[in-house]
Motif scaffolding. Structure first.
Motif, PDB file in Angstrom:
ATOM      1  N   GLU A   1       0.834  -1.208   0.000  1.00  0.00           N
ATOM      2  CA  GLU A   1       0.000   0.000   0.000  1.00  0.00           C
ATOM      3  C   GLU A   1       0.872   1.264   0.000  1.00  0.00           C
ATOM      4  O   GLU A   1       0.488   2.287  -0.553  1.00  0.00           O
ATOM      5  N   ASN A   2       2.037   1.153   0.649  1.00  0.00           N
ATOM      6  CA  ASN A   2       2.930   2.315   0.760  1.00  0.00           C
ATOM      7  C   ASN A   2       4.338   1.946   0.311  1.00  0.00           C
ATOM      8  O   ASN A   2       4.807   0.840   0.588  1.00  0.00           O
ATOM      9  N   ALA A   3       5.014   2.902  -0.332  1.00  0.00           N
ATOM     10  CA  ALA A   3       6.424   2.698  -0.685  1.00  0.00           C
ATOM     11  C   ALA A   3       7.224   3.902  -0.229  1.00  0.00           C
ATOM     12  O   ALA A   3       6.857   5.042  -0.529  1.00  0.00           O
ATOM     13  N   VAL A   4       8.287   3.629   0.528  1.00  0.00           N
ATOM     14  CA  VAL A   4       9.229   4.679   0.915  1.00  0.00           C
ATOM     15  C   VAL A   4      10.431   4.517  -0.011  1.00  0.00           C
ATOM     16  O   VAL A   4      11.121   3.495   0.031  1.00  0.00           O
ATOM     17  N   ILE A   5      10.644   5.507  -0.885  1.00  0.00           N
ATOM     18  CA  ILE A   5      11.666   5.373  -1.931  1.00  0.00           C
ATOM     19  C   ILE A   5      12.752   6.411  -1.687  1.00  0.00           C
ATOM     20  O   ILE A   5      12.476   7.615  -1.675  1.00  0.00           O
ATOM     21  N   ALA A   6      13.968   5.938  -1.464  1.00  0.00           N
ATOM     22  CA  ALA A   6      15.062   6.852  -1.135  1.00  0.00           C
ATOM     23  C   ALA A   6      16.245   6.621  -2.066  1.00  0.00           C
ATOM     24  O   ALA A   6      16.602   5.485  -2.353  1.00  0.00           O
ATOM     25  N   GLY A   7      16.845   7.705  -2.526  1.00  0.00           N
ATOM     26  CA  GLY A   7      18.027   7.596  -3.387  1.00  0.00           C
ATOM     27  C   GLY A   7      19.136   8.478  -2.863  1.00  0.00           C
ATOM     28  O   GLY A   7      18.872   9.569  -2.353  1.00  0.00           O
ATOM     29  N   ALA A   8      20.376   8.016  -2.976  1.00  0.00           N
ATOM     30  CA  ALA A   8      21.502   8.837  -2.521  1.00  0.00           C
ATOM     31  C   ALA A   8      22.768   8.446  -3.262  1.00  0.00           C
ATOM     32  O   ALA A   8      22.909   7.305  -3.713  1.00  0.00           O
ATOM     33  N   ASP A   9      23.676   9.401  -3.401  1.00  0.00           N
ATOM     34  CA  ASP A   9      25.030   9.117  -3.874  1.00  0.00           C
ATOM     35  C   ASP A   9      26.008  10.101  -3.259  1.00  0.00           C
ATOM     36  O   ASP A   9      25.641  11.227  -2.925  1.00  0.00           O
ATOM     37  N   VAL A  10      27.232   9.615  -3.088  1.00  0.00           N
ATOM     38  CA  VAL A  10      28.307  10.380  -2.465  1.00  0.00           C
ATOM     39  C   VAL A  10      29.417  10.518  -3.504  1.00  0.00           C
ATOM     40  O   VAL A  10      29.709   9.564  -4.223  1.00  0.00           O
ATOM     41  N   ILE A  11      30.005  11.697  -3.593  1.00  0.00           N
ATOM     42  CA  ILE A  11      31.075  11.907  -4.584  1.00  0.00           C
ATOM     43  C   ILE A  11      32.439  11.720  -3.926  1.00  0.00           C
ATOM     44  O   ILE A  11      32.723  12.310  -2.887  1.00  0.00           O
ATOM     45  N   SER A  12      33.261  10.884  -4.535  1.00  0.00           N
ATOM     46  CA  SER A  12      34.625  10.690  -4.035  1.00  0.00           C
ATOM     47  C   SER A  12      35.557  10.590  -5.234  1.00  0.00           C
ATOM     48  O   SER A  12      35.136  10.723  -6.392  1.00  0.00           O
ATOM     49  N   LYS A  13      36.814  10.312  -4.913  1.00  0.00           N
ATOM     50  CA  LYS A  13      37.837  10.219  -5.959  1.00  0.00           C
ATOM     51  C   LYS A  13      37.461   9.208  -7.042  1.00  0.00           C
ATOM     52  O   LYS A  13      37.677   9.432  -8.226  1.00  0.00           O
ATOM     53  N   PHE A  14      36.893   8.072  -6.629  1.00  0.00           N
ATOM     54  CA  PHE A  14      36.516   7.019  -7.572  1.00  0.00           C
ATOM     55  C   PHE A  14      35.645   7.596  -8.694  1.00  0.00           C
ATOM     56  O   PHE A  14      35.925   7.436  -9.876  1.00  0.00           O
ATOM     57  N   ILE A  15      34.578   8.279  -8.296  1.00  0.00           N
ATOM     58  CA  ILE A  15      33.596   8.767  -9.281  1.00  0.00           C
ATOM     59  C   ILE A  15      34.167   9.950 -10.055  1.00  0.00           C
ATOM     60  O   ILE A  15      34.066  10.002 -11.282  1.00  0.00           O
ATOM     61  N   LEU A  16      34.784  10.887  -9.336  1.00  0.00           N
ATOM     62  CA  LEU A  16      35.290  12.081 -10.023  1.00  0.00           C
ATOM     63  C   LEU A  16      36.348  11.724 -11.055  1.00  0.00           C
ATOM     64  O   LEU A  16      36.322  12.213 -12.189  1.00  0.00           O
ATOM     65  N   SER A  17      37.276  10.827 -10.684  1.00  0.00           N
ATOM     66  CA  SER A  17      38.348  10.453 -11.623  1.00  0.00           C
ATOM     67  C   SER A  17      37.781   9.763 -12.853  1.00  0.00           C
ATOM     68  O   SER A  17      38.288   9.923 -13.963  1.00  0.00           O
ATOM     69  N   GLY A  18      36.701   9.013 -12.664  1.00  0.00           N
ATOM     70  CA  GLY A  18      36.074   8.309 -13.783  1.00  0.00           C
ATOM     71  C   GLY A  18      35.478   9.267 -14.795  1.00  0.00           C
ATOM     72  O   GLY A  18      35.712   9.150 -16.002  1.00  0.00           O
ATOM     73  N   PHE A  19      34.706  10.227 -14.290  1.00  0.00           N
ATOM     74  CA  PHE A  19      34.106  11.211 -15.206  1.00  0.00           C
ATOM     75  C   PHE A  19      35.184  12.071 -15.847  1.00  0.00           C
ATOM     76  O   PHE A  19      35.059  12.467 -17.005  1.00  0.00           O
ATOM     77  N   GLU A  20      36.259  12.336 -15.075  1.00  0.00           N
ATOM     78  CA  GLU A  20      37.394  13.092 -15.606  1.00  0.00           C
ATOM     79  C   GLU A  20      38.038  12.323 -16.763  1.00  0.00           C
ATOM     80  O   GLU A  20      38.373  12.900 -17.791  1.00  0.00           O
ATOM     81  N   SER A  21      38.171  10.996 -16.581  1.00  0.00           N
ATOM     82  CA  SER A  21      38.817  10.179 -17.617  1.00  0.00           C
ATOM     83  C   SER A  21      37.992  10.188 -18.914  1.00  0.00           C
ATOM     84  O   SER A  21      38.502   9.951 -19.987  1.00  0.00           O
ATOM     85  N   PHE A  22      36.711  10.467 -18.778  1.00  0.00           N
ATOM     86  CA  PHE A  22      35.826  10.580 -19.952  1.00  0.00           C
ATOM     87  C   PHE A  22      35.803  12.006 -20.506  1.00  0.00           C
ATOM     88  O   PHE A  22      35.067  12.288 -21.443  1.00  0.00           O
ATOM     89  N   HIS A  23      36.554  12.917 -19.893  1.00  0.00           N
ATOM     90  CA  HIS A  23      36.535  14.342 -20.252  1.00  0.00           C
ATOM     91  C   HIS A  23      35.101  14.876 -20.203  1.00  0.00           C
ATOM     92  O   HIS A  23      34.698  15.668 -21.056  1.00  0.00           O
ATOM     93  N   ALA A  24      34.347  14.426 -19.208  1.00  0.00           N
ATOM     94  CA  ALA A  24      32.921  14.781 -19.135  1.00  0.00           C
ATOM     95  C   ALA A  24      32.665  15.921 -18.148  1.00  0.00           C
ATOM     96  O   ALA A  24      31.542  16.400 -18.046  1.00  0.00           O
ATOM     97  N   LEU A  25      33.702  16.355 -17.403  1.00  0.00           N
ATOM     98  CA  LEU A  25      33.481  17.370 -16.365  1.00  0.00           C
ATOM     99  C   LEU A  25      33.700  18.780 -16.906  1.00  0.00           C
ATOM    100  O   LEU A  25      34.669  19.040 -17.625  1.00  0.00           O
TER     101      LEU A  25
END
Lengths: 378, 206
Positions: free
Chosen positions: A167-191
């Motif tokens: 009957e009810n849904a509690v829907i939660a989303g989250a993400d944290v930015i760290s070196k792992f994610i930033l370096s990845g997007f950087e490697s794609f020249h996407a930043l």
């Protein structure tokens, strides 16, 4: 419409801009962005633009040693929305859904790589800790589907409720930015080396952001005056794992199916909250899809200039802002946009727009060729 | 309005053995996971150079999908958007995450980073077969056949999809398991009813 109507009971945005939906919406109305330049050697050897929490800012008051930063974010957001909502986590008819792109991945950067760490990183571990904290009795559902995770979590919740399973849904989303994610997007020249410029001629990439969002859905008729999740759909480009469709046909297909599901047509959409990451290819593809759907004149915004790209939280946070826009009859402007930079021009909001808004469309796309479209309405 | 649905094919890859529809069709015990995956590719004479660029999770899921769909599956009776994929696993993309993070210490590798998402395996299967329908990647502690059954039922009963590949694809270091099920509305030779019990049975016996 397939099955029960699905109503929005309550929501929360927990971001560097504020700890409640109201705080966030008020900042956005004033065109306040959380994106700024950082010099943080733990994340990157170069200065970068992002939207991050202060590192000394506690998200929850107690038991901080038990939970990772990702879990604390989820807990803080769920806690705000659950209290006073009238929804009981202990109810057998309530399900918890968690969406994230990278969850606890920052632990790889600080902890020794061993079997124990792999178990600690696992999203099931986080989901159990968060679920137990609030006393949810059903097995939580976890969705990790790149940048559509948040939108897909709302669609999944809507369907679980329509089918009558809960009957009810509690829907939660989250993400944290760290070196792992930033370096990845950087490697794609996407930043972008500045605050990003969605749909603009001089757009040059995205900013990353951290945050959480939670929404409670219910089929209980006592919420029938509330905004509804009217429909949703997902599609795949079947084109490239790290680049969007050339035509936008597949996102357009998801939009068409979402509107069919909501039993409305393109003319009924009063505004669009686009994914609008401010990368050259995403925005071009999205503009194609919106034009193919016959909605090139619908007021459209992207919130990435305020929050950056919050990954698995983006679909949650941006949907909640759209819901708030419907409630306040106020569509927000697209920070960073000046000159039309997509082949099929859209009606990009550059000022606060007030009116009588009934329905809105939220779109999202991500790596793996995924697209999602959700319709919210009165 | 529950429509009858059938598991018209299954493929499991586990413990050095490949099974199609419950029958063992390949075994190779003399190698590690990477070698085992390449030996499957070679044994079935698959020809898809992109295979070599994939991480182990995508290789495993892609190989299982190739074997699942070979011989009997009639792609042409469906539109691209009528075929979807619903998968789950326990370890997300952690196997590739660890490899990517090793590269960060030197030069961050975009070709490893792109696989640091569990749904990329879905993207790879979609690209190969031009499937454009609904899809989702769920994380579960262990294979939750009841949940997958419910998700597949919703999409097929509401005609969101006409055919669906569902199941489990998990890799971490040398531990791995894939179990894919092709679910269709038309019964074909050798098909079994689509149910959580039947998925669980095939899953447990692999």
């Amino acid at each position: 419409m397939n099955g029960h109507d699905v109503f929005i009971v309550a929501d929360n945005i927990f971001s560097p801009l504020g700890k409640t939906t109201a705080e966030n919406f008020s900042k956005l109305k004033q065109n306040t962005s959380a994106v700024k330049q950082y010099n943080d050697l733990n994340i990157s050897s170069q200065p970068f633009y992002a939207s991050l929490f202060n590192s000394d800012e506690p998200f929850i008051k107690d038991d901080q040693h038990i939970y990772t930063k990702f879990e604390q974010l989820l807990i803080a957001s769920i806690n705000d929305v659950l209290q006073d909502s009238g929804i009981d986590a202990h109810n057998k008819k309530t399900v918890l859904i968690i969406s994230t792109t990278k969850g606890n991945i920052s632990l790889l950067e600080t902890e020794a790589n061993n079997a124990e760490l792999k178990k600690r990183i696992a999203l099931s571990t986080s989901a159990k800790l968060v679920s137990d904290r609030f006393g949810f009795v059903n097995q939580p559902v976890i969705i990790s589907n790149a940048c559509i995770s948040g939108s897909l979590a709302i669609i999944t919740g809507m369907r679980l409720l329509r089918s009558g399973q809960y009957e009810n849904a509690v829907i939660a989303g989250a993400d944290v930015i760290s070196k792992f994610i930033l370096s990845g997007f950087e490697s794609f020249h996407a930043l972008s080396p500045q605050v990003c410029k969605p749909f603009d001629k001089s757009r040059d990439g995205l900013n990353l952001g951290e945050g959480a969002g939670t929404v409670i859905l219910s089929t209980n008729k006592k919420y029938k005056q509330n905004i509804k999740v009217k429909g949703g759909s997902v599609s795949n480009d079947a084109n490239h794992i790290s680049g969007p469709s050339r035509t936008g046909e597949e996102l357009a297909h998801a939009i068409k199916k979402a509107m069919l599901d909501a039993d409305i047509s393109s003319g009924d959409i009063d505004f669009i909250s686009a994914h609008g990451t401010a990368t050259v290819y995403n925005d071009e593809m999205e503009a194609n899809a919106i034009s193919l759907s016959g909605m090139q004149t619908a007021p459209t915004n992207s919130l990435k200039g305020y929050y950056g790209h919050t990954l698995g939280a983006a679909g949650m946070i941006e949907s909640i802002i759209s819901i708030q826009s419907l409630k306040e009859n106020l569509v927000l402007s697209t920070l960073g946009f000046k000159n039309m930079g997509v082949t099929n021009p859209l009606n990009i909001c550059t000022n606060l727009l007030s009116g009588n808004f009934k329905n809105c469309l939220k779109t999202a796309s991500g790596f793996g060729g995924c697209n999602a479209a959700v319709v919210f309405g009165k | 309005m529950l429509i009858e649905k059938y598991i018209t094919a299954s493929c499991t890859i586990s413990k050095n053995i490949v099974c199609k529809d419950g029958i063992q069709i390949f075994e190779n015990t003399n190698t590690d996971l990477a070698g085992f995956l390449v030996s499957i590719y070679q044994h079935f004479q698959l020809n898809y150079p992109k295979f070599y660029k994939m991480d182990n999770l995508s290789k495993l899921g892609w190989l299982a999908s190739e074997i699942l769909l070979k011989d009997k599956f009639k792609t042409h009776i469906y539109k691209p958007e009528e075929i979807g994929i619903l998968l789950a696993n326990a370890n997300s993309s952690l196997d590739d995450d660890i490899k990517y993070y090793h590269s960060v210490k030197d030069i961050p590798s975009p070709s490893l980073f792109v696989y640091t998402l569990p749904n990329i395996v879905i993207g790879e299967i979609c690209i190969r077969n031009n499937f454009k329908g609904e899809h989702a990647f769920f994380i579960q502690d262990a294979f939750d056949a009841c949940f997958i059954e419910q998700q597949v039922n919703y999409t097929l009963d509401n005609n969101i999809l006409e055919a669906c590949i569902c199941g489990w694809v998990d890799v971490l270091d040398q531990e791995y398991k894939a179990a894919l099920f092709l679910v269709e509305k038309e019964k074909s030779e050798g098909a079994v009813f689509f149910s959580a019990e039947n998925m669980d049975y095939i899953f447990r016996n692999s």
